[in-house]
Motif scaffolding. Structure first.
Motif, mmCIF file in Angstrom:
data_model
loop_
_atom_site.group_PDB
_atom_site.id
_atom_site.type_symbol
_atom_site.label_atom_id
_atom_site.label_comp_id
_atom_site.label_asym_id
_atom_site.label_seq_id
_atom_site.Cartn_x
_atom_site.Cartn_y
_atom_site.Cartn_z
ATOM 1 N N ALA A 19 72.859 34.610 69.939
ATOM 2 C CA ALA A 19 72.532 34.390 68.525
ATOM 3 C C ALA A 19 72.418 35.725 67.789
ATOM 4 O O ALA A 19 72.860 35.858 66.645
ATOM 5 N N ALA A 20 71.845 36.730 68.465
ATOM 6 C CA ALA A 20 71.697 38.051 67.840
ATOM 7 C C ALA A 20 73.071 38.676 67.579
ATOM 8 O O ALA A 20 73.334 39.223 66.496
ATOM 9 N N GLY B 216 76.476 28.045 69.880
ATOM 10 C CA GLY B 216 76.463 27.427 68.548
ATOM 11 C C GLY B 216 76.375 28.445 67.436
ATOM 12 O O GLY B 216 76.074 29.608 67.665
ATOM 13 N N CYS B 217 76.649 27.964 66.235
ATOM 14 C CA CYS B 217 76.609 28.850 65.077
ATOM 15 C C CYS B 217 75.767 28.214 63.986
ATOM 16 O O CYS B 217 74.834 27.462 64.251
ATOM 17 N N THR B 218 76.104 28.499 62.751
ATOM 18 C CA THR B 218 75.354 27.990 61.603
ATOM 19 C C THR B 218 75.366 26.463 61.549
ATOM 20 O O THR B 218 74.393 25.850 61.111
ATOM 21 N N SER B 219 76.477 25.851 61.985
ATOM 22 C CA SER B 219 76.577 24.390 61.932
ATOM 23 C C SER B 219 75.879 23.718 63.113
ATOM 24 O O SER B 219 75.005 22.868 62.918
ATOM 25 N N GLY B 220 76.231 24.121 64.335
ATOM 26 C CA GLY B 220 75.669 23.465 65.512
ATOM 27 C C GLY B 220 74.163 23.664 65.646
ATOM 28 O O GLY B 220 73.415 22.715 65.868
ATOM 29 N N HIS B 221 73.712 24.923 65.528
ATOM 30 C CA HIS B 221 72.277 25.206 65.595
ATOM 31 C C HIS B 221 71.610 25.032 64.228
ATOM 32 O O HIS B 221 70.585 24.368 64.093
ATOM 33 N N GLY B 222 72.200 25.669 63.198
ATOM 34 C CA GLY B 222 71.557 25.733 61.885
ATOM 35 C C GLY B 222 71.440 24.395 61.188
ATOM 36 O O GLY B 222 70.450 24.119 60.526
ATOM 37 N N ALA C 206 67.507 29.934 68.018
ATOM 38 C CA ALA C 206 68.813 30.544 67.747
ATOM 39 C C ALA C 206 68.969 30.842 66.255
ATOM 40 O O ALA C 206 69.381 31.931 65.864
ATOM 41 N N THR C 207 68.594 29.868 65.406
ATOM 42 C CA THR C 207 68.764 30.037 63.960
ATOM 43 C C THR C 207 67.898 31.181 63.438
ATOM 44 O O THR C 207 68.378 32.023 62.670
ATOM 45 N N LEU C 208 66.630 31.235 63.879
ATOM 46 C CA LEU C 208 65.758 32.318 63.433
ATOM 47 C C LEU C 208 66.317 33.671 63.878
ATOM 48 O O LEU C 208 66.280 34.646 63.134
ATOM 49 N N THR C 209 66.873 33.710 65.107
ATOM 50 C CA THR C 209 67.418 34.965 65.629
ATOM 51 C C THR C 209 68.633 35.418 64.822
ATOM 52 O O THR C 209 68.686 36.561 64.354
ATOM 53 N N PHE C 210 69.623 34.521 64.639
ATOM 54 C CA PHE C 210 70.823 35.004 63.937
ATOM 55 C C PHE C 210 70.551 35.294 62.464
ATOM 56 O O PHE C 210 71.138 36.216 61.889
#
Lengths: 146, 139
Positions: free
Chosen positions: A88-89, B100-106, B120-124
């Motif tokens: 994620a990072a 995952g990305c913005t869609s799968g996780h976010g 994951a969302t908070l991290t990215f």
């Protein structure tokens, strides 16, 4: 029927990205620029998407089964581990550098000229290499275990 | 500068949500772009045709605007070629590693109240905020 539904879902997803402005890296980067030219629009994109999905998922789950499949195929991974956080990072770094995440990059492939092509080609290459490496590592681990 | 577009952004967000609900209600699947695209790349696994249809729909979306003569939001890419390559590689590797990305996780993950997707969302998001801060205000 299943294929048509996925084509329509992809089209609606793409229209959503285009209408929301999220397909434009300039808008994404301004959202991420809290201490500069901050544009809060993306809060509404994410907020609207999450709220509708939250309600819609509950209605879908209540039915017990999808319309065109035998069961719901939900992620089984639960652990918050180093791989998740590091991945994620790394994703966040790339997203912050270019303003593109996978969906918007694909939907604007015909609109972003060479820049869009360069980003998407690099992204697809890294996805291929990374998932091939993960699968190989899993096979090696499996062979060790047996 | 980009203009604050609350109505268009909310409407677009609702469409993204509608797409995610359609995939779940219809096929029991998560609308995660990383997962969908990943299945279309080597080493191929799982069903390909439907996922290819989803990506085709996604890529064809600008055509709807052309077809109905609707105004299309401009796509402005400011990053240099080396930055685009590094960013593309980081996004590709990161989304596969993080599943995952913005869609799968976010979107889908947060809507399922998944702690893993929240992490994951908070991290990215945090890393993206810091990256933009460094690129725009430090370097």
């Amino acid at each position: 029927m299943r294929i048509a539904l996925q084509a329509i879902a992809g089209l609606i997803f793409g229209l959503g990205l285009l209408i929301s402005g999220m397909a434009d890296p300039a808008k994404v980067l301004n959202f991420l620029d809290l201490f500069g030219s901050f544009d809060p629009s993306l809060i509404l994109v994410m907020g609207g998407a999450v709220m509708l999905t939250f309600v819609g998922y509950r209605l879908a789950f209540r039915r017990g089964q999808p319309w065109l499949a035998s069961r719901f195929d939900l992620p089984v991974l639960k652990a918050i581990d180093l791989r998740l956080v590091a991945g994620a990072a790394l994703f966040g770094l790339g997203w912050g550098l270019a303003g593109f995440c996978p969906g918007p990059a694909l939907v604007s492939i015909t609109l972003a000229g060479t820049s869009g092509l360069i980003f998407v080609a690099s992204m697809l290459l890294a996805m291929t290499v990374t998932q091939s490496w993960l699968v190989r590592r899993q096979q090696v681990a499996g062979a060790d275990a047996s | 500068m980009t203009e604050f577009t609350p109505y268009a952004s909310l409407a677009g967000g609702l469409l993204i949500g509608l797409s995610a609900v359609l995939l779940m209600a219809g096929l029991g699947r998560i609308a995660g772009i990383t997962g969908i695209v990943g299945h279309l790349l080597p080493p191929w696994r799982g069903e390909v045709k439907g996922r290819a249809a989803f990506v085709a729909g996604l890529v064809a979306a600008p055509l709807i605007f052309t077809l109905f003569h609707l105004p299309l939001h401009a796509v402005t890419v400011a990053a240099s070629t080396p930055a685009l390559v590094v960013a593309g590689l980081a996004v590709g590797a990161g989304t596969v590693l993080g599943n995952g990305c913005t869609s799968g996780h976010g979107v889908c993950g947060l809507a399922r109240l998944s702690p893993r997707s929240l992490a994951a969302t908070l991290t990215f998001m945090a890393v993206a905020f810091v990256t933009v801060f460094i690129v725009r205000h430090v370097i």
